[in-house]
Design a protein around this motif. Structure first.
Motif, PDB file in Angstrom:
ATOM      1  N   THR A 314      -0.307  -2.939  -0.281  1.00 59.02           N
ATOM      2  CA  THR A 314       0.245  -2.027   0.714  1.00 59.02           C
ATOM      3  C   THR A 314      -0.049  -2.561   2.119  1.00 59.02           C
ATOM      4  O   THR A 314       0.835  -2.631   2.968  1.00 59.02           O
ATOM      5  N   LEU A 315      -1.323  -2.928   2.318  1.00 60.81           N
ATOM      6  CA  LEU A 315      -1.715  -3.384   3.648  1.00 60.81           C
ATOM      7  C   LEU A 315      -1.002  -4.686   4.008  1.00 60.81           C
ATOM      8  O   LEU A 315      -0.558  -4.869   5.144  1.00 60.81           O
ATOM      9  N   ALA A 316      -0.882  -5.576   3.042  1.00 61.20           N
ATOM     10  CA  ALA A 316      -0.200  -6.844   3.317  1.00 61.20           C
ATOM     11  C   ALA A 316       1.232  -6.573   3.759  1.00 61.20           C
ATOM     12  O   ALA A 316       1.727  -7.163   4.732  1.00 61.20           O
ATOM     13  N   MET A 317       1.882  -5.651   3.086  1.00 57.90           N
ATOM     14  CA  MET A 317       3.268  -5.333   3.447  1.00 57.90           C
ATOM     15  C   MET A 317       3.343  -4.755   4.858  1.00 57.90           C
ATOM     16  O   MET A 317       4.222  -5.098   5.643  1.00 57.90           O
ATOM     17  N   LEU A 318       2.374  -3.892   5.152  1.00 60.27           N
ATOM     18  CA  LEU A 318       2.341  -3.278   6.476  1.00 60.27           C
ATOM     19  C   LEU A 318       2.134  -4.347   7.559  1.00 60.27           C
ATOM     20  O   LEU A 318       2.786  -4.338   8.607  1.00 60.27           O
ATOM     21  N   ILE A 319       1.253  -5.297   7.251  1.00 56.20           N
ATOM     22  CA  ILE A 319       0.978  -6.353   8.242  1.00 56.20           C
ATOM     23  C   ILE A 319       2.233  -7.194   8.469  1.00 56.20           C
ATOM     24  O   ILE A 319       2.607  -7.492   9.603  1.00 56.20           O
TER      25      ILE A 319
END
Ligand code: SF4
Ligand code: SF4
Ligand code: SF4
Lengths: 416, 256
Positions: A314-319
């Motif tokens: 999730t965080l990777a996608m957000l970044i």
């Protein structure tokens, strides 16, 4: 404390050596740029800033984001964050150094850089940007180092450092506001000429920055005995969620203003980015939208948000989403259409990417060394250590020792 | 006695005034050698240019002027999107992007227009420059110090008219060294440059080179002097300026 950075495992040294190799390769590209000039880049008469400045913009956000851990700790006495503060501060140091390096590699006459200091020009936002980034770097070095040293000696944090910490919290907002002003006040660049730009910068910084920090800390957990307190992590993820929602809301405000008003200057950059640019860029911009939507969905659903397996993705996608928006689209959309209502495509060259790789590797090196020192000290004094059940020593752990721990923190348990 | 006292007060007054003025003067010259201005230099309160596009509107004619300008200023010739140019031509739609309409007189639409730095009264390029390498002279000309410029290119992002060029590579490689103008410096790589309203020619009493070569299609003069030639044409002809919405108050006017 620096000596702590010198003793490490084979893996630690291997990683450092790897970064040094990347730095050396990038440095060769930079020497080449110094000798032949910035013509090695993809920038042009019409697109006068490129990848370097957009990385500066993005990384200022990373620098500012540490405050999302520091602020709850000091302003709200949210003590769960206490042992994570140092990582936010150390991350900010690395980010500030990277920002300054990106400015240096971007200017045409780096040996004259001190002209900014010798001829201070308060009407130029670049002058203020230099002041706030350097100031923030100094504040974080001072606060981070002093507090860590006190921790190591089992002493309370000295009183005199408090005012500096409070200043650094306010300062964090200023660095991103000032960087937004760098763009915001320019006539004839419609994509940037919007009062909400500084707010957008802050919102995207406060989601992307902590997201990067959490990812780095997840890696840190893997290679050291450090363990993030569960409550602190879930608070941070909630902050990321709110900031990302606000970030995308602000973006939609821009879209509405542009298209409902029907003013060509405001519509053209958006139309260019999402429709008329090269297929590659258009795809990337739509990737931004899709990734932003997916990451928001995953973050706002409590079950998915608390799923630690899913969280890194999730965080990777957000970044990626925020980087595409702020680190790429913002810059290209600002310069295109050009003042002549024409299009001059920009794409970074290989050499530009190599030089950027050098700076990112330097940043990674700083993070590695600083985090190594911080985790060693934490291990020495027994803060935030991993318990056999997988919780952090700072958690009010409800696991019984023989359980292999479906360990839920109280808060997560209450939510579920 | 009385008399001498009065003289003393007078002298003291002058001395004080001198003290007040002297540092200002020293500041104004920014530490340069005290050079006497050329006695033939021409001065104005605010220099401005009026371009009669009914007379000057073909690519060939404008390119000829650009050739003159680029030659005397040693502007390098570089192909592609990293080019350097002080004076060039473009279409109506590109010159006045916000002032276009689909039913514009065909003849106007077919014209091409000379473009150069507008020497704005309110120049954003000066506002954003972090080193004062771009500055506005008291006579309104927006000039540059190539030795102070750090090459941050903020001024290029700030100029809403695309009037500035950056030396991405070594500019001397784009110059014909046989045909250099020895009276004007060449630049080094990594600095920004643009039209300077021919300050070096005004200083010796000459008009800008493009004006001189334009055979009457361009006028140059003091905007603040109601009797000047530019004011006369501005009074008689309808003129427009580029991007009025940017609020920069360009000093280059176009007769349409
Ligand atoms: S046209 Fe551009 S470069 Fe020239 S004075 Fe105006 S803002 Fe500055
Ligand atoms: S590139 Fe040079 S002239 Fe332009 S803003 Fe930077 S220092 Fe000033
Ligand atoms: S005024 Fe001088 S410098 Fe400017 S375009 Fe004309 S000839 Fe060139």
């Amino acid at each position: 404390m620096l000596e702590l950075a010198l003793k490490g495992s084979k893996r630690y040294y291997g990683w450092i050596a790897f970064l040094l190799v990347l730095i050396a390769i990038g440095f060769a590209a930079y020497v080449n740029q110094l000798t032949v000039g910035l013509k090695t880049t993809g920038m042009s008469r019409d697109v006068s800033w490129g990848f370097y400045i957009s990385q500066l913009t993005y990384l200022v956000g990373l620098a500012a984001s540490g405050v999302m851990i520091v602020l709850p700790n000091y302003f709200h006495s949210y003590k769960t964050n206490k042992h994570m503060v140092i990582f936010g501060e150390f991350m900010a140091i690395a980010a500030c150094v990277m920002c300054l390096l990106f400015v240096i590699v971007d200017i045409g006459q780096p040996q004259r850089m001190m002209n900014m200091v010798f001829h201070p020009t308060p009407n130029s936002i670049l002058f203020w940007d230099m002041i706030v980034i350097n100031g923030y770097l100094f504040l974080n070095l001072l606060c981070g180092w002093t507090c860590l040293q006190a921790d190591r000696q089992h002493l309370p944090h000295p009183k005199w450092v408090k005012p500096f910490i409070y200043t650094s919290i306010i300062w964090a907002f200023s660095i991103h506001t000032v960087t937004a002003f760098l763009y915001q006040g320019l006539p004839g660049r419609h994509y940037w000429l919007t009062a909400i730009l500084a707010a957008r910068f802050l919102a995207s910084a406060f989601c992307a920055g902590p997201a990067i920090l959490v990812l780095v800390l997840l890696v840190t957990e893997k290679v050291t005995t450090f363990k993030m307190p569960k409550n602190a992590l879930s608070t941070l993820v909630k902050i990321i969620m709110y900031a990302m929602c606000i970030n995308m809301f602000f973006f939609l405000l821009e879209v509405f203003t542009a298209f409902y008003s029907n003013i060509p200057g405001h519509m053209h950059p958006l139309l260019y980015l999402f429709e008329h640019a090269s297929t590659g860029l258009v795809t990337l911009m739509w990737t931004f939208v899709v990734f932003a939507a997916i990451s928001i969905t995953l973050l706002v659903t409590p079950r998915l948000r608390n799923n630690l397996k899913l969280l890194p993705w999730t965080l990777a996608m957000l970044i990626i989403a925020t980087w595409l928006d702020k680190g790429l689209g913002l810059l290209i959309g600002g310069f295109n259409p050009t003042p002549f209502d024409t299009i001059t495509p920009y794409w970074p060259t290989g050499k530009e990417l190599l030089v950027s790789m050098m700076i990112y590797s330097i940043g990674a090196l700083i993070v590695t060394v600083l985090f190594k020192i911080a985790t060693e000290v934490k291990e020495e004094v027994g803060h935030s250590q991993k318990l056999p059940c997988g919780c952090s020593s700072e958690d009010t752990c409800v696991c019984s020792s023989e359980d292999d721990c479906g360990c839920v923190s109280e808060e997560a348990a209450a939510e579920a | 006695m009385k008399n001498s006292r009065r003289t003393f007060i007078k002298l003291a007054g002058i001395a004080a005034a001198g003290l007040a003025v002297a540092p200002k003067k020293a500041l104004a010259s920014e530490g340069h050698a005290p050079v006497k201005p050329n006695s033939t230099a021409i001065h104005a309160e605010h220099w401005a240019m009026v371009i009669d596009t009914t007379k000057l509107h073909t690519a060939e004619a404008i390119d000829k002027l650009a050739g003159v300008c680029h030659h005397i200023h040693n502007v390098p010739h570089i192909e592609g999107k990293q080019e350097v140019k002080w004076l060039w031509h473009d279409t109506y739609a590109h010159t006045f992007p916000e002032q276009e309409n689909p039913h514009l007189a065909e003849e106007v639409h077919e014209r091409v227009f000379p473009l150069l730095c507008n020497h704005c009264e309110n120049p954003p390029c000066v506002r954003v420059c972090p080193t004062k390498a771009t500055f506005q002279r008291p006579d309104g000309i927006v000039a540059m110090d190539y030795h102070r410029c750090i090459g941050c290119r903020y001024c290029m992002a700030g100029c809403p008219y695309g009037s500035r060029s950056f030396n991405w590579g070594e500019p001397r490689l784009g110059l014909d060294l046989e045909k250099l103008n020895p009276e004007f410096p060449t630049r080094m790589r990594g600095v920004v440059e643009k039209c300077n309203f021919c300050v070096e020619r005004l200083a010796v009493g000459k008009e800008p080179a493009c004006v001189e070569a334009s055979e009457g299609a361009m006028h140059f003069g003091d905007l603040k002097d109601p009797d000047s030639e530019v004011r006369k044409v501005l009074r008689e002809k309808f003129t427009i300026r580029r991007k009025p919405s940017a609020g920069t108050e360009p000093s280059v006017y176009y007769i349409i």
